[in-house]
Design a protein around this motif. Sequence first.
Motif, PDB file in Angstrom:
ATOM      1  N   MET A   1      35.719  88.102  30.499  1.00 43.05           N
ATOM      2  CA  MET A   1      34.323  87.677  30.323  1.00 43.05           C
ATOM      3  C   MET A   1      33.599  87.767  31.655  1.00 43.05           C
ATOM      4  O   MET A   1      34.178  87.529  32.702  1.00 43.05           O
ATOM      5  N   GLY A   2      32.293  88.039  31.598  1.00 45.88           N
ATOM      6  CA  GLY A   2      31.562  88.143  32.840  1.00 45.88           C
ATOM      7  C   GLY A   2      30.090  88.302  32.600  1.00 45.88           C
ATOM      8  O   GLY A   2      29.628  88.460  31.469  1.00 45.88           O
ATOM      9  N   ILE A   3      29.322  88.292  33.696  1.00 42.44           N
ATOM     10  CA  ILE A   3      27.883  88.481  33.651  1.00 42.44           C
ATOM     11  C   ILE A   3      27.575  89.844  34.242  1.00 42.44           C
ATOM     12  O   ILE A   3      27.958  90.137  35.369  1.00 42.44           O
ATOM     13  N   VAL A   4      26.893  90.672  33.466  1.00 40.64           N
ATOM     14  CA  VAL A   4      26.590  92.026  33.889  1.00 40.64           C
ATOM     15  C   VAL A   4      25.091  92.145  34.074  1.00 40.64           C
ATOM     16  O   VAL A   4      24.323  91.830  33.158  1.00 40.64           O
ATOM     17  N   ASP A  58      32.067  88.025  25.226  1.00 36.81           N
ATOM     18  CA  ASP A  58      32.788  88.850  26.193  1.00 36.81           C
ATOM     19  C   ASP A  58      31.946  89.127  27.433  1.00 36.81           C
ATOM     20  O   ASP A  58      32.443  89.093  28.555  1.00 36.81           O
ATOM     21  N   LYS A  59      30.668  89.434  27.232  1.00 41.18           N
ATOM     22  CA  LYS A  59      29.787  89.781  28.358  1.00 41.18           C
ATOM     23  C   LYS A  59      28.404  89.216  28.123  1.00 41.18           C
ATOM     24  O   LYS A  59      27.959  89.043  26.989  1.00 41.18           O
ATOM     25  N   HIS A  61      24.606  90.214  29.446  1.00 41.73           N
ATOM     26  CA  HIS A  61      23.790  91.202  30.152  1.00 41.73           C
ATOM     27  C   HIS A  61      22.451  90.569  30.515  1.00 41.73           C
ATOM     28  O   HIS A  61      21.810  89.931  29.676  1.00 41.73           O
ATOM     29  N   SER A 116      30.568  93.260  20.556  1.00 41.20           N
ATOM     30  CA  SER A 116      31.041  93.719  21.862  1.00 41.20           C
ATOM     31  C   SER A 116      31.703  95.092  21.747  1.00 41.20           C
ATOM     32  O   SER A 116      32.475  95.349  20.822  1.00 41.20           O
ATOM     33  N   SER A 121      36.419  94.488  25.627  1.00 43.16           N
ATOM     34  CA  SER A 121      35.979  93.960  24.347  1.00 43.16           C
ATOM     35  C   SER A 121      37.146  93.385  23.570  1.00 43.16           C
ATOM     36  O   SER A 121      38.281  93.838  23.686  1.00 43.16           O
ATOM     37  N   ASP A 127      28.426  90.517  22.744  1.00 40.50           N
ATOM     38  CA  ASP A 127      27.637  90.701  23.959  1.00 40.50           C
ATOM     39  C   ASP A 127      26.288  90.013  23.758  1.00 40.50           C
ATOM     40  O   ASP A 127      25.639  90.208  22.721  1.00 40.50           O
ATOM     41  N   THR A 129      22.530  89.612  25.389  1.00 40.44           N
ATOM     42  CA  THR A 129      21.617  90.250  26.337  1.00 40.44           C
ATOM     43  C   THR A 129      20.365  89.396  26.507  1.00 40.44           C
ATOM     44  O   THR A 129      19.738  89.007  25.521  1.00 40.44           O
TER      45      THR A 129
END
Length: 480
Positions: A1-4, A58-59, A61, A116, A121, A127, A129
């Motif tokens: 998991m993260g910040i994009v 998962d992410k 954005h 995701s 994924s 995801d 956004t």
Amino acid sequence: MGIVHAKAPHPPKYPLDDPPLMSFAPNPDDLPKYNSEQGEPDPNAKDIIIEGVSARVDKIHIDGLERTKDDYVQDCFDDLFSATTFQDVLIGAHRARLKLEELGCFKNIAVFVDTSKGVGSTPEGLDVTFNVKEYRRLTGGVSTHIGDNEGSLLVGMKAPNIYGRGEKVQVEYSHGSKKNTQFSLAFIKPLKGKFHPIITASVFQNHSEFDASGFRERGRGILLDLGFHSFPLVKHNIQWEGIIRELGVAGKSTSFEVREQSGATLKSALRHIVSTDMRDDNIFPTGGTLIQNTTEIAGLGGDVGFWKNDVFLQSNISLYEDIVLQSCFGFGLMRGIGNDMKIGLSDMFYLGGPLSFRGFQTRGAGPHSDGDATGALGYWAAGLHLFTPLPFRPGSGGLGELFRTHFFVNTGNIGEFQPAEGEPITTVLGNNLRLSYGIGLALRLGNMARIELNYCVPQIFDENDLTQPGIQFGIGVRFL
């Protein structure tokens, strides 16, 4: 998991509105079918139940960050990464959006939820956004402000998010319909932390005219403010104010008692304001309570010294549909500190007028000197109100929803409230009791203010009070 910090790799499919959409259709075949001929849902269609549907983020954005620093926005997404169901994701995304709005860096925030895809994924992954648009480096405008039975023209300019962490410099000038003016220059700095602290430092100058008391005043000073939340709905403001005030007479008829206090004074004061607002609306609440307490100690330098406490309570109960019973109560008490310290006319308590005690002129209840209100060291006042829709509900669903019929009773007292030895405090509070009642119309002005047009009947009053029987007009936000 993260910040994009980039655009999503494919167009997002499920926009999140305010309030958040509580539906999710991963397969078009699962959507409800409609009978176009009858205009009704197909009885064979199945409902979409999202409660308990497993999901994780998962992410995240973030598209649109320019000046704003990464570390300043990361705390907004804690709820999202801890979500375990799709419903938790929607609620977490909605909360994250509100937190981003509170940062004061963005004027537009759009949220999208998508399945995701790509590296990292998971089968149940999503995801999220956030499309944000930052404020320009310099903004300004002209607006109107309504309060305390006065309308003001407000001209402002601000430089938001100067260093990328919510810092803001703003300049404001207001000119009121009663010749009151105010100018301020403020620097505002939000800090990180679960209590959402905000530091404000400002310099200001104001000019106010108090015709009911026969004086005008000009003040120049500095205000330091630390605001934070101890609980989600409990807000605190700790302030220090240093101000030089110049009091002058309003005209030739000003009383001698007011003229005696003419001249300049220096006030240095600490102030603590704590409030909790659980109402469902600021103008016409149908439920909830508002509690606010202000404690002030002056005398940390200067020649003005006192301690002062002021409490305001409001409770709303919906009796039936749009019929609301509202009760209000205010109580204030102050005492001087030191023999060499003064209590200025501007710091005293006043009672009377369409916002505080209907049926009396502005500052009309309480001590007077040759017609000028001189204030007192204590007051208490209560109001009981019944708000109902207009009879027969004309304009229902449209213009008529802005109006309410208003029935009220106001009672209270103002004075020194210093009981003699052995005298019960209840006796002092009940001496020279005032009472008024009436009926009228109340009108909503958006979320800015409320207008009241009441027919008032002062029933009990002191011979020195200045009453105003008949029609009385009031406009403001907080009424007693």
